[in-house]
Design a protein around this motif. Structure first.
Motif, PDB file in Angstrom:
ATOM      1  N   ALA A  14       0.853  -1.071  -0.242  1.00  0.00           N
ATOM      2  CA  ALA A  14       0.061  -0.491  -0.033  1.00  0.00           C
ATOM      3  C   ALA A  14       0.754   1.112   0.114  1.00  0.00           C
ATOM      4  O   ALA A  14       2.075   1.277   0.969  1.00  0.00           O
ATOM      5  N   SER A  87      -3.890   1.611  -2.825  1.00  0.00           N
ATOM      6  CA  SER A  87      -4.399   0.617  -2.158  1.00  0.00           C
ATOM      7  C   SER A  87      -4.605  -0.275  -1.957  1.00  0.00           C
ATOM      8  O   SER A  87      -5.089  -0.874  -3.170  1.00  0.00           O
ATOM      9  N   SER A 119      -1.432  -4.545   2.139  1.00  0.00           N
ATOM     10  CA  SER A 119      -1.500  -3.128   3.039  1.00  0.00           C
ATOM     11  C   SER A 119      -0.453  -3.273   4.548  1.00  0.00           C
ATOM     12  O   SER A 119       0.258  -4.592   4.359  1.00  0.00           O
TER      13      SER A 119
END
Length: 119
Positions: A14, A87, A119
């Motif tokens: 991310a 993301s 993430s």
């Protein structure tokens, strides 16, 4: 025989960046529109951006504007999608497609390239 071959996908953290490429062959695409789409698991395919191969006019879906940039190299018959600040929601298979104009149906599609954002 028209072929669109995507490349450049992969795993990225991310906040990272990736640039996808779509190499088009089999005909000239002068005046045509090439676009990028994506499909996340369990979701419908969605439009990201397109570009006119002659005048370089571009159009973006609102959610990616400012983070993704579409460009083209007519010498290489290649379209690029630069993606920044990725993301986990950007995780999807990304497809390149070609249409006569931006108002026509996309008649040609690539096989897709997987982008996974951790993430």
């Amino acid at each position: 025989q028209v072929q669109l071959v995507e490349s450049g996908g992969g795993l990225v953290q991310a906040g990272g960046s990736l640039t996808l490429s779509c190499a088009a062959s089999g005909r000239t695409f002068t005046g045509n529109t090439l676009g990028w789409f994506r499909q996340a698991p369990g979701k419908e395919r969605e439009f990201i951006a397109d570009i006119n191969m002659s005048d370089c006019y571009t159009y973006y879906e609102d959610s990616v504007a400012g983070r993704m940039t579409i460009s083209r190299d007519n010498v290489k018959n290649t379209v690029y999608l630069q993606m920044t600040n990725l993301s986990p929601e950007d995780t999807a298979v990304y497809y390149c497609a070609a249409a006569q104009t931006k108002y026509d149906e996309y008649a040609y599609w690539g096989q897709g390239t997987q982008v996974t954002v951790s993430s």
